[in-house]
Design a protein around this motif. Sequence first.
Motif, PDB file in Angstrom:
ATOM      1  N   GLY A 196      31.464  38.777  41.404  1.00 40.49           N
ATOM      2  CA  GLY A 196      30.985  38.925  41.716  1.00 40.49           C
ATOM      3  C   GLY A 196      29.250  38.860  40.989  1.00 40.49           C
ATOM      4  O   GLY A 196      28.250  39.175  41.674  1.00 40.49           O
ATOM      5  N   LEU A 222      29.001  36.847  49.136  1.00 35.47           N
ATOM      6  CA  LEU A 222      29.973  36.524  48.356  1.00 35.47           C
ATOM      7  C   LEU A 222      30.877  37.914  48.118  1.00 35.47           C
ATOM      8  O   LEU A 222      31.855  37.206  48.038  1.00 35.47           O
ATOM      9  N   PRO A 223      31.216  39.072  49.162  1.00 38.87           N
ATOM     10  CA  PRO A 223      32.097  39.080  49.236  1.00 38.87           C
ATOM     11  C   PRO A 223      33.315  39.419  50.137  1.00 38.87           C
ATOM     12  O   PRO A 223      34.108  38.951  49.555  1.00 38.87           O
ATOM     13  N   LYS A 226      34.688  36.681  47.622  1.00 40.07           N
ATOM     14  CA  LYS A 226      35.924  37.010  47.186  1.00 40.07           C
ATOM     15  C   LYS A 226      37.426  37.697  48.073  1.00 40.07           C
ATOM     16  O   LYS A 226      38.135  37.450  47.549  1.00 40.07           O
TER      17      LYS A 226
END
Length: 282
Positions: A196, A222-223, A226
């Motif tokens: 991250g 972004l999470p 991921k």
Amino acid sequence: MFTRRIALVFGAVLLFGASAAFAAMAKGTLTVNGKTFNLKNAYATNRKNPFDKKKTDVVVILTDKELKPGAQFDEFALMSLPDEGISGISFEVDADKRINSGTLFSPSFKKMKQFSSTGNQKLDLTASTKDRIAGTISIKPDTFFEESFQYSATFDAPILAKPPEKPVVLKGTPLPADGGEPAKAWQAHRKAIASGDIAAIRKTIAAEHVKDLDDPDFKKMLPLMKEMQPKKVKITGGSIDGDTATLLVKNLDEKNSTGTVTMRREGGQWKLAKEAWKTTSE
């Protein structure tokens, strides 16, 4: 029942061409949080029933904008439609003419750009053969958390088969089995995504994509990047052609999921230029 399905994918998807004996047609509307979209494009294809692989279902997709050629055959491409500014619905019809899954997608949803809605639709088929599906589908005004939606549409579409897939042609000098330096650089990018750390990600991507990191929504996404990133991968092939390297990769966590990674050498360092994943139905 609702489940979240969101994906962010670097790059493009494979393109396919197809022809049909008659044109597909859709007419209707999808309203999301007070904004109405005209559903005017229809697509239909076959998919193995998720509960019985011996049976075949029909997946129907209705959208406000045209899909890229072949996108209806690519699950990753379908999950990224809201990111391309496309709104619509999809639903899967089994051999008993019942809906066993349904999805709504739109950039106008506030939180989840795509989620499933099954059991609330009303489907009336006027045609259902091995080559064609037609009818009407609707859902009454409904809400999910802070999202509101409703839709109603008629559709008539040929059921297209996925054309034979063309293998990626590798140009240049073959890479070693582990992918060499380009693969190491790609793994560094994957590690940066997993951490991250935007500053670390910035160092691993090609110059043309650096500006994307300054988008306020990137940090929010972004999470999800991921979460969607394959955890275990395997290099299955690769080559270097000048300052461009191509990696063929396989997702070891999901059957029938493969990807093509394009790395570019900039200032003596390999950087990610494009990453495209696809998952094919059995």
